[in-house]
Design a protein around this motif. Sequence first.
Motif, mmCIF file in Angstrom:
data_model
loop_
_atom_site.group_PDB
_atom_site.id
_atom_site.type_symbol
_atom_site.label_atom_id
_atom_site.label_comp_id
_atom_site.label_asym_id
_atom_site.label_seq_id
_atom_site.Cartn_x
_atom_site.Cartn_y
_atom_site.Cartn_z
ATOM 1 N N GLN B 174 -7.145 -17.701 2.439
ATOM 2 C CA GLN B 174 -6.206 -18.793 2.687
ATOM 3 C C GLN B 174 -6.724 -19.738 3.786
ATOM 4 O O GLN B 174 -6.448 -20.934 3.763
ATOM 5 C CB GLN B 174 -4.861 -18.175 3.110
ATOM 6 C CG GLN B 174 -3.661 -19.088 2.959
ATOM 7 C CD GLN B 174 -3.407 -19.455 1.503
ATOM 8 O OE1 GLN B 174 -3.828 -18.751 0.582
ATOM 9 N NE2 GLN B 174 -2.763 -20.581 1.295
ATOM 10 N N ILE B 177 -10.004 -21.649 2.264
ATOM 11 C CA ILE B 177 -9.714 -22.622 1.215
ATOM 12 C C ILE B 177 -9.681 -24.038 1.770
ATOM 13 O O ILE B 177 -9.893 -25.015 1.051
ATOM 14 C CB ILE B 177 -8.384 -22.261 0.503
ATOM 15 C CG1 ILE B 177 -8.368 -22.765 -0.931
ATOM 16 C CG2 ILE B 177 -7.184 -22.774 1.243
ATOM 17 C CD1 ILE B 177 -7.173 -22.276 -1.714
ATOM 18 N N LYS B 178 -9.422 -24.159 3.065
ATOM 19 C CA LYS B 178 -9.349 -25.494 3.682
ATOM 20 C C LYS B 178 -10.733 -26.079 3.987
ATOM 21 O O LYS B 178 -10.840 -27.247 4.321
ATOM 22 C CB LYS B 178 -8.543 -25.401 4.982
ATOM 23 C CG LYS B 178 -7.085 -25.031 4.754
ATOM 24 C CD LYS B 178 -6.378 -24.767 6.075
ATOM 25 C CE LYS B 178 -4.999 -24.166 5.829
ATOM 26 N NZ LYS B 178 -4.459 -23.562 7.061
ATOM 27 N N ASN B 179 -11.765 -25.246 3.885
ATOM 28 C CA ASN B 179 -13.109 -25.745 4.193
ATOM 29 C C ASN B 179 -13.654 -26.616 3.073
ATOM 30 O O ASN B 179 -13.455 -26.331 1.895
ATOM 31 C CB ASN B 179 -14.078 -24.570 4.393
ATOM 32 C CG ASN B 179 -13.684 -23.719 5.584
ATOM 33 O OD1 ASN B 179 -13.106 -24.216 6.551
ATOM 34 N ND2 ASN B 179 -13.975 -22.427 5.511
ATOM 35 N N TYR B 180 -14.367 -27.670 3.462
ATOM 36 C CA TYR B 180 -15.038 -28.509 2.476
ATOM 37 C C TYR B 180 -16.021 -27.671 1.670
ATOM 38 O O TYR B 180 -16.732 -26.847 2.225
ATOM 39 C CB TYR B 180 -15.793 -29.646 3.161
ATOM 40 C CG TYR B 180 -14.881 -30.712 3.668
ATOM 41 C CD1 TYR B 180 -14.137 -31.487 2.792
ATOM 42 C CD2 TYR B 180 -14.731 -30.938 5.036
ATOM 43 C CE1 TYR B 180 -13.280 -32.458 3.252
ATOM 44 C CE2 TYR B 180 -13.874 -31.913 5.514
ATOM 45 C CZ TYR B 180 -13.137 -32.668 4.607
ATOM 46 O OH TYR B 180 -12.281 -33.619 5.069
ATOM 47 N N GLY B 181 -16.025 -27.891 0.382
ATOM 48 C CA GLY B 181 -16.998 -27.219 -0.465
ATOM 49 C C GLY B 181 -16.553 -25.857 -0.962
ATOM 50 O O GLY B 181 -17.300 -25.173 -1.654
ATOM 51 N N PHE B 182 -15.314 -25.452 -0.623
ATOM 52 C CA PHE B 182 -14.822 -24.149 -1.089
ATOM 53 C C PHE B 182 -14.150 -24.320 -2.446
ATOM 54 O O PHE B 182 -13.064 -24.879 -2.547
ATOM 55 C CB PHE B 182 -13.836 -23.567 -0.067
ATOM 56 C CG PHE B 182 -13.436 -22.136 -0.354
ATOM 57 C CD1 PHE B 182 -14.269 -21.087 0.003
ATOM 58 C CD2 PHE B 182 -12.248 -21.849 -0.995
ATOM 59 C CE1 PHE B 182 -13.906 -19.769 -0.257
ATOM 60 C CE2 PHE B 182 -11.876 -20.534 -1.263
ATOM 61 C CZ PHE B 182 -12.712 -19.491 -0.890
ATOM 62 N N ASN B 183 -14.814 -23.872 -3.483
ATOM 63 C CA ASN B 183 -14.248 -23.956 -4.842
ATOM 64 C C ASN B 183 -13.353 -22.765 -5.098
ATOM 65 O O ASN B 183 -13.693 -21.638 -4.753
ATOM 66 C CB ASN B 183 -15.377 -23.977 -5.878
ATOM 67 C CG ASN B 183 -16.227 -25.205 -5.740
ATOM 68 O OD1 ASN B 183 -15.749 -26.314 -5.913
ATOM 69 N ND2 ASN B 183 -17.494 -25.021 -5.387
ATOM 70 N N PHE B 184 -12.225 -23.031 -5.724
ATOM 71 C CA PHE B 184 -11.231 -21.974 -5.862
ATOM 72 C C PHE B 184 -10.372 -22.219 -7.089
ATOM 73 O O PHE B 184 -10.025 -23.349 -7.399
ATOM 74 C CB PHE B 184 -10.344 -21.955 -4.610
ATOM 75 C CG PHE B 184 -9.159 -21.031 -4.719
ATOM 76 C CD1 PHE B 184 -9.334 -19.667 -4.631
ATOM 77 C CD2 PHE B 184 -7.884 -21.528 -4.935
ATOM 78 C CE1 PHE B 184 -8.242 -18.803 -4.746
ATOM 79 C CE2 PHE B 184 -6.796 -20.674 -5.048
ATOM 80 C CZ PHE B 184 -6.987 -19.310 -4.953
ATOM 81 N N SER B 185 -10.030 -21.144 -7.788
ATOM 82 C CA SER B 185 -8.993 -21.279 -8.816
ATOM 83 C C SER B 185 -8.157 -20.018 -8.883
ATOM 84 O O SER B 185 -8.660 -18.909 -8.683
ATOM 85 C CB SER B 185 -9.598 -21.586 -10.190
ATOM 86 O OG SER B 185 -10.161 -20.429 -10.747
ATOM 87 N N GLN B 186 -6.870 -20.202 -9.099
ATOM 88 C CA GLN B 186 -5.995 -19.060 -9.406
ATOM 89 C C GLN B 186 -5.257 -19.402 -10.690
ATOM 90 O O GLN B 186 -4.720 -20.490 -10.843
ATOM 91 C CB GLN B 186 -5.037 -18.736 -8.257
ATOM 92 C CG GLN B 186 -3.991 -19.789 -7.931
ATOM 93 C CD GLN B 186 -3.097 -19.372 -6.750
ATOM 94 O OE1 GLN B 186 -3.558 -18.751 -5.791
ATOM 95 N NE2 GLN B 186 -1.821 -19.712 -6.822
#
Lengths: 444, 444
Positions: B174, B177-186
């Motif tokens: 959590q 996730i705020k960092n630039y370049g952090f790819n994420f999917s739920q």
Amino acid sequence: MSEKLVQSTGNGLHSSIPKLNVAVIGAGLVGSLAALNFARKGYEVDLYEYRQDIRTAELVQGRSINLALSQRGRQALAEVGLEDEILSTAIPMRGRMLHDIKGNTSIVLYDPCTKQCLYSVGRKHLNEVLLNAGEKFPNIHRHFEHKLSPFQEDAEAKADLIVGCDGAFSAVRQQMIKNYGFNFSQEYIEHGYLELCIPAKNNEFQMPANYLHIWPRDTFMMIALPNQDKSFTVTLSMPFKVFADIKTPKDLLEFFIKYYVDALPLLGEERLIKDFFKSKPQYLLSIKCNPYHYKSKAVLLGDAAHAMVPYYGQGMNAGMEDCSLLFSIISQTGITLDKALLQFTESRWRDAHAICDLAMYNYVEMRDLTKRVTFKCRKFLDTTLFRFFPTIWVPLYNSVSFTSMPYNKCIANRKWQDKILRNVFYTVLSGALVTGTALYVMNL
Amino acid sequence: MSEKLVQSTGNGLHSSIPKLNVAVIGAGLVGSLAALNFARKGYEVDLYEYRQDIRTAELVQGRSINLALSQRGRQALAEVGLEDEILSTAIPMRGRMLHDIKGNTSIVLYDPCTKQCLYSVGRKHLNEVLLNAGEKFPNIHRHFEHKLSPFQEDAEAKADLIVGCDGAFSAVRQQMIKNYGFNFSQEYIEHGYLELCIPAKNNEFQMPANYLHIWPRDTFMMIALPNQDKSFTVTLSMPFKVFADIKTPKDLLEFFIKYYVDALPLLGEERLIKDFFKSKPQYLLSIKCNPYHYKSKAVLLGDAAHAMVPYYGQGMNAGMEDCSLLFSIISQTGITLDKALLQFTESRWRDAHAICDLAMYNYVEMRDLTKRVTFKCRKFLDTTLFRFFPTIWVPLYNSVSFTSMPYNKCIANRKWQDKILRNVFYTVLSGALVTGTALYVMNL
């Protein structure tokens, strides 16, 4: 949620949803427009913005300076009576002006038939017009430089409905992401962007003003949009790796001489070097989620709901279209707020996902395909068919930019066109083969 | 990050990464295993868990009770010397026992050739063994019932490295996730699950113990895994809509008579009704992200990095394999921590994404395809080829469950097999056609 009933202020708009306290989070383009829409319907609106009032701010950081306004944004502005005011100072862009590596230019009109065009508008100006229009409504309460934890026990957060217009890194969405069933993705691309400037010269534009200028270079590209003050805002998009390889002013000038030789004198070496090295390239990301709402308590609009890479010029337009859709749903007789928000999610998510995908695809098209013969052939075919069948054969770019056709339908429409062209191609090819064979046999 | 240098405690393992203070967040299966690995290497480990110590807890809520341990998990347990202890009480499952709608059963062995099998293990037992093994290390400091805000200015959070093993809803992620370049999917699926129980009867299993029992029913299914106490934990998976339609005990019994007639007497009507209505169906989601690390400061392992739907039985195994991989990288001579974490991300993300996709796909296979003739034909072909070419032709399920082949390679391997079978099919078909035509012509 309390079922407060506040009477309509009698603005001629009807809705059976009780007039509640609405907290709009973010006073950017979409937030200001949403606040205006709620206020016109007689809702009590608190508009929160963590930045200072853009009307008194010197510089707007971290966001692009000018934007391409097209049909969906115009429509949303028209609904609040602001389209004419905005268009009066906007700069029409009738097509793409392509700059090849030698500096030669060619023009691809967006719409040679019905002459529709994009409008370059300043972000700051547009935001100011929207905020000024809100000043007429005593039921909008503005709170600038106000950081909000929207679901916390703040007095401000005791709104009946929270409208998250707080952009790609939305704090409102950050709360919703924890809810079961909230689908979400954020995807960064490996390219960043940097803004440069081609200033006015002798109070004139240094390039033809009525075009979106593109320097396609396969794996990267540069674009320029005209500003009201006769400058151009130039956006250089390329892989972070390529940015990182440009370490010195010498590297930079060599790079521009190699790839953007015609732009270099317009940018000015000294200014280019200053602009390039003063800031880091910015990240670009695509955000998708579903649902956009939480019960009858919260809803996301604009970048908070669907940030996209900027290459279709639809980010702002899609955000403004969210407002059009949401308020058309809320205005339905007899609908409750929870049903309205559910309906908003259900009618919107496929289209929002579609435009995110199109924007990603258009980056490839802009930097690479525009140069190719196949692209030019297809463009020619599309334009010709569009000319003869303007209501039947609307090319993809035109349906996205110059109509309000749902984005997802724009894609379906394109697929249908692809299928027809493919069938025609094979029919013609078979015909040619049969004829050729027949002629050959007869000659024997 | 401080470059503290703590000498190795001389456990025979070498690493050039200074021995730092490590905060492992989450004392579940992956967290306990990671803590053990770090402790064995001589690091100072703080192990934080917001639940109470599972060893003194009555009930483990919200997570499945038993799990299928396979090669990757076994390997990771072997590395910390615990494989034998776990296997000694685990229940081998040699194949799938399929229950059709009339209650007839058939068996599909996982590996008729080399006789490999899955092992049903209790989550609580496995977690206890891992925590007990950690008691031997004075350099593990346990903090149960301790809620942590890992990036805040807590004294506890001043670790040099934060290891997020805090599951699908990871608080560590959590922050990242705020960092630039952090790819994420739920991504949530539209199916939920509910756990039921087939108790032991006269201290005996009510069904053959050494199988994973499956009741495939096209759009939904039920499975059962054996427990040490001779009960079975039964998992009913189906669309939330179907769950919602079962409103009364009468609805429930009719549903079971229709779809799971043979299971009903084993579950017991009274117990079934109690278990079914006492809790709501649980959500299932798939989580992907990239990168898994933040500089040299934080890394995600297990569900925090790649939660998946439970239908390949690989969630725990993949999480434990994360530990194997991370510690093999950290143990490389001369590597720095930031490089090690970067290498972990780069070597892992494709495989983690692959197993998330496979798990999603296997849900379709388990509930639907297992019944189909094409599936059975393919299974027969695969098994036959595997028997003759055990090192060349490893079927997908076997490579995932019974080898340590990278998940992404398992998929590539399957695609290669598909291609070969397709080519053989077309060759045979063409051969038959040619032969047929020749015979036909000759007969003329």
